[in-house]
Design an enzyme around this catalytic site. Structure first.
Site, PDB file in Angstrom:
ATOM      1  N   GLU A  38     -55.935  28.657 -14.098  1.00 18.49           N
ATOM      2  CA  GLU A  38     -56.270  27.129 -14.878  1.00 18.49           C
ATOM      3  C   GLU A  38     -57.597  27.273 -16.029  1.00 18.49           C
ATOM      4  O   GLU A  38     -57.249  26.086 -16.259  1.00 18.49           O
ATOM      5  CB  GLU A  38     -57.536  27.495 -13.597  1.00 18.49           C
ATOM      6  CG  GLU A  38     -56.759  27.243 -11.827  1.00 18.49           C
ATOM      7  CD  GLU A  38     -56.100  26.086 -12.091  1.00 18.49           C
ATOM      8  OE1 GLU A  38     -56.813  25.183 -12.295  1.00 18.49           O
ATOM      9  OE2 GLU A  38     -55.219  25.833 -11.068  1.00 18.49           O
ATOM     10  N   TYR A 121     -64.473  21.650 -10.998  1.00 17.32           N
ATOM     11  CA  TYR A 121     -62.639  21.870 -11.230  1.00 17.32           C
ATOM     12  C   TYR A 121     -62.665  22.962 -10.782  1.00 17.32           C
ATOM     13  O   TYR A 121     -61.400  22.972  -9.948  1.00 17.32           O
ATOM     14  CB  TYR A 121     -62.023  20.981 -11.960  1.00 17.32           C
ATOM     15  CG  TYR A 121     -61.054  20.935 -11.995  1.00 17.32           C
ATOM     16  CD1 TYR A 121     -59.474  20.659 -11.162  1.00 17.32           C
ATOM     17  CD2 TYR A 121     -60.236  22.444 -13.123  1.00 17.32           C
ATOM     18  CE1 TYR A 121     -58.185  21.122 -11.515  1.00 17.32           C
ATOM     19  CE2 TYR A 121     -58.781  22.533 -12.918  1.00 17.32           C
ATOM     20  CZ  TYR A 121     -57.933  21.777 -12.005  1.00 17.32           C
ATOM     21  OH  TYR A 121     -56.631  22.138 -12.004  1.00 17.32           O
ATOM     22  N   ASP A 139     -58.790  16.373 -11.011  1.00 16.08           N
ATOM     23  CA  ASP A 139     -58.111  16.287 -12.510  1.00 16.08           C
ATOM     24  C   ASP A 139     -57.649  14.966 -13.326  1.00 16.08           C
ATOM     25  O   ASP A 139     -57.686  14.306 -12.367  1.00 16.08           O
ATOM     26  CB  ASP A 139     -57.616  18.044 -13.329  1.00 16.08           C
ATOM     27  CG  ASP A 139     -56.013  17.541 -12.820  1.00 16.08           C
ATOM     28  OD1 ASP A 139     -55.746  16.132 -11.728  1.00 16.08           O
ATOM     29  OD2 ASP A 139     -55.091  18.409 -13.007  1.00 16.08           O
TER      30      ASP A 139
END
Ligand code: SF4
Length: 324
Positions: A38, A121, A139
């Site tokens: 990520e 996020y 996102d």
């Protein structure tokens, strides 16, 4: 509304199960791997991340190994991905995880958000994918999909609320990844493929929200670098590099080739390459000559270059010159 939501989830997840891209970080739900992917994927193309992800894991296979590493080694392994602040924060967070959580990533969105470099996020992505917490992510891809499905210019809190309502609480990690995947490969910014979209029957706009107009025009610039080498044909070949200061706003502490302002009007560059950063396209001219005498750099052994935290451009130049 509830029936529609369930239908949407089912269609989306069925599509995702069949068509998802086979990406290395999807092979495991190990929290450290999910976290690493990520962070790498922020502001970086999937193809570039694929190149670096396995190698980074080979060098730092666990949070503990990462925490114990020197920052320069972490930056060297990050070299080529850009936005080095992410690597520094990753390293800082690994130390906190070892110190405060026994080397295991905490399992809730709330605890994850307390770590350096982990925002809303990323915390939601790790919590849902690695730990199955029913929390939605938003996102750029999810934002676009939600706006097109609903036909509303949702933003801020309204976006997160809409994402949370749509989320499948039984498979939150897969659902989040499916929404992002849909935005990345089907509901793309300029040309959404509505004809093959698995959730077309739930979509209000069906392509009407496609981005119009041209992309921001790229600026063009020419820059020059010196590639100074010695002992070229020997085992102790070296290249002259300099280190950006620790206070530089961009890429502090990274190593690069000396930049020169021009060509003195003599000769021609040894080679030229192109390099793009956000809105600027650079034509990079590389000169094989001695570095200017006022530059305080260092001779670095070619054999050691892989352990040095190089800027992306320096790496590109050294590769093109067949040094790296
Ligand atoms: Fe996007 Fe078209 Fe699918 Fe709607 S139908 S979600 S606009 S790809």
């Amino acid at each position: 509304m509830m029936v529609q939501r369930e239908g949407f989830r089912e269609r989306l997840l069925t599509w995702y199960d069949r068509h998802r891209r086979d990406l290395p970080w999807r092979a495991s739900r190990d929290p450290y791997r999910v976290w690493l992917s990520e962070i790498m994927l922020q502001q970086t193309r999937v193809a570039a991340v694929i190149e670096h992800y396995q190698e980074f894991l080979r060098r730092f296979p666990t949070v503990k190994k990462l925490a114990a590493a020197r920052e320069s080694s972490v930056l060297a392994a990050w070299s080529g991905l850009g936005y080095y602040r992410r690597a520094r924060m990753l390293h800082a967070a690994a130390k906190v995880i070892v110190r405060q959580h026994g080397g295991e990533l905490p399992s809730t969105e709330q605890e994850l958000r307390a770590l350096p470099g982990i925002g809303r996020y990323t915390a939601a992505a790790i919590a849902s994918i690695a730990f199955g917490e029913p929390t939605a992510v938003v996102d750029g891809n999810v934002e676009r999909v939600l706006q097109r499905i609903s036909g509303k210019q949702l933003s801020g809190k309204a976006l997160w609320t809409a994402a949370g309502k749509l989320l499948d609480p039984n498979r939150p990690g897969d659902f989040n990844q499916a929404m992002m995947e849909l935005g990345a490969v089907v509901c793309t910014p300029r040309a959404p493929a509505c004809l093959t979209c698995p959730v077309v029957q739930f979509c209000t706009t069906r392509g009407e929200f496609a981005a119009k107009g041209k992309a921001t025009p790229q600026k063009k610039r020419e820059i020059h670098y010196v590639l100074d080498r010695r002992n070229e044909d020997h085992r102790n070949a070296e290249v002259f590099l300099l280190q950006r200061t620790q206070h530089a706003s961009l890429m502090p502490g990274m190593w690069e080739l000396p930049e020169i302002t021009g060509t003195n009007g003599t000769g021609s560059p040894s080679f030229t390459l192109r390099h793009s950063i956000t809105v600027t396209d650079y034509t990079v001219q590389v000169w094989h000559c001695a570095a200017p005498s006022h530059v305080s750099g260092k001779w670095v052994s070619v054999k050691r270059l892989r352990q040095v935290a190089l800027t992306g451009l320096a790496r590109k130049i050294l590769r093109k010159a067949a040094i790296l």
